[in-house]
Structures are given as structure tokens and as C-alpha cells.
Design a protein around this motif. Sequence first.
Motif, PDB file in Angstrom:
ATOM      1  N   THR A  10       3.775   4.091   4.350  1.00  0.00           N
ATOM      2  CA  THR A  10       2.819   4.612   5.326  1.00  0.00           C
ATOM      3  C   THR A  10       1.529   3.827   5.329  1.00  0.00           C
ATOM      4  O   THR A  10       0.821   3.808   6.339  1.00  0.00           O
ATOM      5  N   THR A  11       1.196   3.058   4.273  1.00  0.00           N
ATOM      6  CA  THR A  11       0.003   2.219   4.215  1.00  0.00           C
ATOM      7  C   THR A  11       0.360   0.838   3.739  1.00  0.00           C
ATOM      8  O   THR A  11       1.378   0.634   3.091  1.00  0.00           O
ATOM      9  N   ASP A  13      -0.604  -2.172   1.497  1.00  0.00           N
ATOM     10  CA  ASP A  13      -1.418  -2.513   0.321  1.00  0.00           C
ATOM     11  C   ASP A  13      -1.546  -4.003   0.215  1.00  0.00           C
ATOM     12  O   ASP A  13      -1.034  -4.770   1.074  1.00  0.00           O
TER      13      ASP A  13
END
Length: 222
Positions: A10-11, A13
Motif C-alpha cells: 500500500t506504500t 518505501d
Amino acid sequence: MTVDLSAMPTTIDMGHAWLGGLVLVLLVLYIAKKGKPVEVEKIVEKQVEVEKIVEVEKPVEKIVEVEKIVEKPVEKIVEVEKIVEKIVEVEPKLKTSTPDAALQLLSLLQQEARFIDFMQEDLKGFADADIGAAARVIHEGGQKVLNEYFSFAPVRSEEEETRVTLPAGFNASEVRLTGNVVGEAPFTGTLIHRGWKVTDIKLPKMAEGHDAQIIAAAEVEL
């Protein structure tokens, strides 16, 4: 650590950002590389004549030392047995006859036929008639002695003047060959004489001490 391939991040990095940048760089490099012709190094095999070196095997004189064995002649002594026929002179076996029997016979002939007297007489001075008369006395006396003390038989049974054949191995003491004797038996010839043989002898016995050398005793008339 749990791995879930169906989960979506979802993100973004920092790690994923670096990975994404690296993928882009590699993609750009791939595209740039794909437009340039690619030099393919072609390797062509060329036949190169190579001088074939043939090595000729030179005959090599091989010196072989051979030891020559020289057989020394050996003197072989062979003993040869030489058979020498030795001729041995064998004296024939002779029978020795006793003189007594002969002296006794002479004595009988003298006694019956005056044989010794007649034989010792010189007949040159006598007429044939006188000699014939004396021979008759000798014949009669001699025949008496022979018939009384001896037995006779002819050697051959054939008649005289007949043809006879003597086979091989015939008794040479019984038959004497005369004339032209050639070759070997069998012989065929004419029987000239039948021969005689004594079949029995009956001489009188002599007294012990009798002197057989005295054929006829000397006579002295008183």
C-alpha cells in the motif's frame, strides 16, 4: 517471516524505490543496445596446407654380436667286435680195434685153410696147376671159417647190373660212387656190386693167458 504473494503493498518505501529505479536503468540500456548492429564474429575455417613431414625410417645397421660356438671334434672310440672264425682242427674220432680179434681170425684161417702159409709162399717157381690146387684148399678152409664165425648179407638188395637211384643223404659208407661223379644227389647209376656187410660175429673166446700173436705154433716131430 511470512511470505504472501497475493498481498499488494500500500506504500512505496525506499527499498522498492531503488528496485524500481534499477529496473528502469536496465530497460533503457537494453533498448539502446538493441538498435545497434551486433557484430558477429565469424570464424572461417581455412585449410592450411601443412607440410607433411614424413619421417623415413632409415635402416639401422644393427650389429648383433653372435657368439659362434665351435664344436670341437671329439674323438669317438668305437669298439668293434671282430668275429674271427677260429678253425679248430678236430681229429676224427677213430675207433681203436683190439688186435686180439684180428690175430684170432688169422689163426683160424691158418688152422683151417693154411692161409698164412700160402700168402707167405713165393709162387714164382710153381706151376699154375699147383697154385690152383693150393687155392682150392685155401678156399674150402677159408669158407669154413667165415661161415662158422661170421654172418653176411648184401648191402643192396637189387640185382647187379640194374639201375638204382641214390637219394640225397644216402649212406656213403654203404655205397661207394665210381665213374663220373658230378653234382649232388640224387644219383642214378648201375649197380656193379651189391656189397657185403657182417650181421653177426661169433668168434671163439680165448683162454686167459693165451698169446694171440702166435698165429700158428711151430711143429716139431719127434
